[in-house]
Design a protein around this motif. Structure first.
Motif, short mmCIF file in Angstrom:
data_model
loop_
_atom_site.label_atom_id
_atom_site.label_comp_id
_atom_site.label_asym_id
_atom_site.label_seq_id
_atom_site.Cartn_x
_atom_site.Cartn_y
_atom_site.Cartn_z
N PHE A 109 45.00 41.54 40.47
CA PHE A 109 46.04 41.85 39.49
C PHE A 109 47.33 42.07 40.27
O PHE A 109 47.37 42.87 41.21
N ILE A 110 48.39 41.34 39.90
CA ILE A 110 49.66 41.42 40.63
C ILE A 110 50.80 41.68 39.64
O ILE A 110 50.91 40.99 38.62
N LEU A 111 51.60 42.65 39.94
CA LEU A 111 52.84 42.81 39.18
C LEU A 111 53.78 41.66 39.53
O LEU A 111 53.88 41.26 40.69
N LYS A 112 54.45 41.15 38.52
CA LYS A 112 55.31 39.97 38.75
C LYS A 112 56.40 40.24 39.79
O LYS A 112 56.79 39.33 40.53
N LYS A 113 56.86 41.46 39.88
CA LYS A 113 57.90 41.77 40.86
C LYS A 113 57.37 41.68 42.29
O LYS A 113 58.16 41.63 43.25
N ASN A 114 56.04 41.66 42.44
CA ASN A 114 55.44 41.61 43.77
C ASN A 114 54.76 40.28 44.09
O ASN A 114 54.02 40.18 45.07
N LEU A 115 55.02 39.26 43.27
CA LEU A 115 54.35 37.98 43.48
C LEU A 115 54.60 37.41 44.87
O LEU A 115 53.70 36.85 45.50
N GLU A 116 55.83 37.53 45.34
CA GLU A 116 56.17 36.96 46.66
C GLU A 116 55.34 37.58 47.78
O GLU A 116 55.11 36.95 48.81
N TYR A 117 54.90 38.81 47.57
CA TYR A 117 54.17 39.53 48.62
C TYR A 117 52.66 39.33 48.55
O TYR A 117 51.98 39.36 49.59
N PHE A 118 52.12 39.14 47.34
CA PHE A 118 50.66 39.19 47.20
C PHE A 118 50.02 37.91 46.66
O PHE A 118 48.79 37.77 46.72
N LEU A 119 50.80 36.97 46.14
CA LEU A 119 50.19 35.80 45.50
C LEU A 119 49.39 34.95 46.48
O LEU A 119 48.29 34.50 46.17
N GLU A 120 49.94 34.73 47.67
CA GLU A 120 49.22 33.88 48.63
C GLU A 120 47.88 34.51 49.02
O GLU A 120 46.87 33.82 49.11
N ASP A 121 47.87 35.80 49.23
CA ASP A 121 46.62 36.48 49.59
C ASP A 121 45.62 36.38 48.44
O ASP A 121 44.42 36.18 48.66
N ALA A 122 46.11 36.52 47.20
CA ALA A 122 45.24 36.43 46.03
C ALA A 122 44.63 35.04 45.93
O ALA A 122 43.43 34.89 45.65
N ILE A 123 45.44 34.01 46.13
CA ILE A 123 44.93 32.63 46.05
C ILE A 123 43.92 32.38 47.16
O ILE A 123 42.89 31.73 46.96
N ARG A 124 44.22 32.89 48.35
CA ARG A 124 43.29 32.71 49.47
C ARG A 124 41.93 33.33 49.14
O ARG A 124 40.88 32.75 49.41
N LYS A 125 41.94 34.53 48.55
CA LYS A 125 40.69 35.19 48.18
C LYS A 125 39.98 34.44 47.06
O LYS A 125 38.75 34.36 47.04
N ALA A 126 40.75 33.91 46.13
CA ALA A 126 40.16 33.16 45.03
C ALA A 126 39.48 31.89 45.53
O ALA A 126 38.39 31.53 45.08
N ILE A 127 40.11 31.21 46.48
CA ILE A 127 39.52 30.00 47.06
C ILE A 127 38.21 30.34 47.76
O ILE A 127 37.20 29.64 47.60
N ALA A 128 38.22 31.41 48.55
CA ALA A 128 37.02 31.82 49.27
C ALA A 128 35.89 32.18 48.30
O ALA A 128 34.73 31.80 48.51
N ALA A 129 36.24 32.92 47.26
CA ALA A 129 35.23 33.33 46.28
C ALA A 129 34.68 32.13 45.52
O ALA A 129 33.47 32.04 45.26
N TYR A 130 35.56 31.18 45.20
CA TYR A 130 35.09 29.97 44.51
C TYR A 130 34.13 29.18 45.39
O TYR A 130 33.07 28.74 44.94
N ASN A 131 34.49 29.01 46.65
CA ASN A 131 33.63 28.24 47.56
C ASN A 131 32.28 28.92 47.76
O ASN A 131 31.25 28.25 47.87
N ASP A 132 32.28 30.26 47.78
CA ASP A 132 31.02 30.99 47.89
C ASP A 132 30.15 30.77 46.64
O ASP A 132 28.95 30.49 46.74
#
Length: 244
Positions: A109-132
């Motif tokens: 869950f990311i606040l829109k004001k913090n997208l620049e800081y956390f979106l890449e990490d969130a996508i990276r975790k989502a990719i890893a979880a999907y592959n698992d």
């Protein structure tokens, strides 16, 4: 990997897409699908949805099809049921929605004001979880006329229910129009065995076993008939040997 972005404000979709386009360190080739709430709802209900990751706002204002109103949490719950491999990332302007997202399986869950800081990490975790999860075995069936998937490992037991079967899982119970024999023949990877004429049990979730009874982690207890006693014992020992 295909990423869907859903928001009722096109400018927010453009913003998220630009952030993703600028992520040079991700190894995956990413394809972006843009959605407004109505187009996402149509794809989900008509069976056209094929994203591996969905980034979605939560509050959609007055969006809805006909008299039906929905929000990002409703969408995510629908995805959890129909497309369980898809990973959800919630974005919102408001902290008030944080408690609502826990009604669903999601990655971030990311606040829109913090997208620049956390979106890449969130996508990276989502990719890893999907592959698992892509390496997991899923069971596909129809429940209340809707195609449903559950992880094979999450099944506790399968009970004969007149002409149907009842599938008991960590996430709930499902009625499926299928015979117990047919279901058993489709199971290959899990230690799921028949313990009597009306029940299959997943030995992964066995809490205790005696000569005549098996108790599962969800509290359900079943009789082990003499016909299947030796097979249950053999499969249980094999299961534990593999875990040692």
């Amino acid at each position: 990997m295909k990423i869907g972005i859903c928001d009722d404000h096109p400018t927010e979709i453009i913003r998220v897409k630009k952030l993703i386009d600028g992520m040079q360190s991700l190894d995956e080739e990413l394809i972006i699908e843009e959605y407004n709430p109505d187009s996402l709802y149509v794809d989900l209900t008509e069976g056209f949805f094929d994203c591996q990751i969905l980034i979605t706002d939560i509050y959609f204002g007055q969006s809805g099809t006909g008299e039906k109103a929905y929000d990002g949490v409703d969408m995510a719950a629908l995805i959890n049921r129909r497309y369980p491999l898809c990973k959800i990332i919630f974005i919102s302007q408001y902290m008030v929605f944080t408690e609502h997202v826990y009604r669903t399986d999601h990655i971030y869950f990311i606040l829109k004001k913090n997208l620049e800081y956390f979106l890449e990490d969130a996508i990276r975790k989502a990719i890893a979880a999907y592959n698992d999860d892509a390496r997991e075995v899923f069971v596909e069936f129809f429940h209340k006329s809707q195609k449903t998937w559950v992880k094979l490992r999450d099944i506790y037991s399968v009970e004969k229910d007149e002409r149907n079967i009842k599938i008991l899982t960590e996430s709930g119970e499902y009625i499926c129009i299928k015979s117990l024999r047919r279901f058993a023949n489709e199971i290959k990877e899990e230690p799921i065995v028949r313990c009597n004429n009306a029940t299959l049990v997943n030995l992964r979730h066995a809490k205790s076993i005696t000569a005549k009874r098996i108790l599962l982690e969800n509290g359900k207890e079943y009789e082990i008939s003499s016909t299947y006693s030796n097979m249950v014992k053999k499969q249980y020992l094999c299961w534990w040997q593999k875990r040692i």
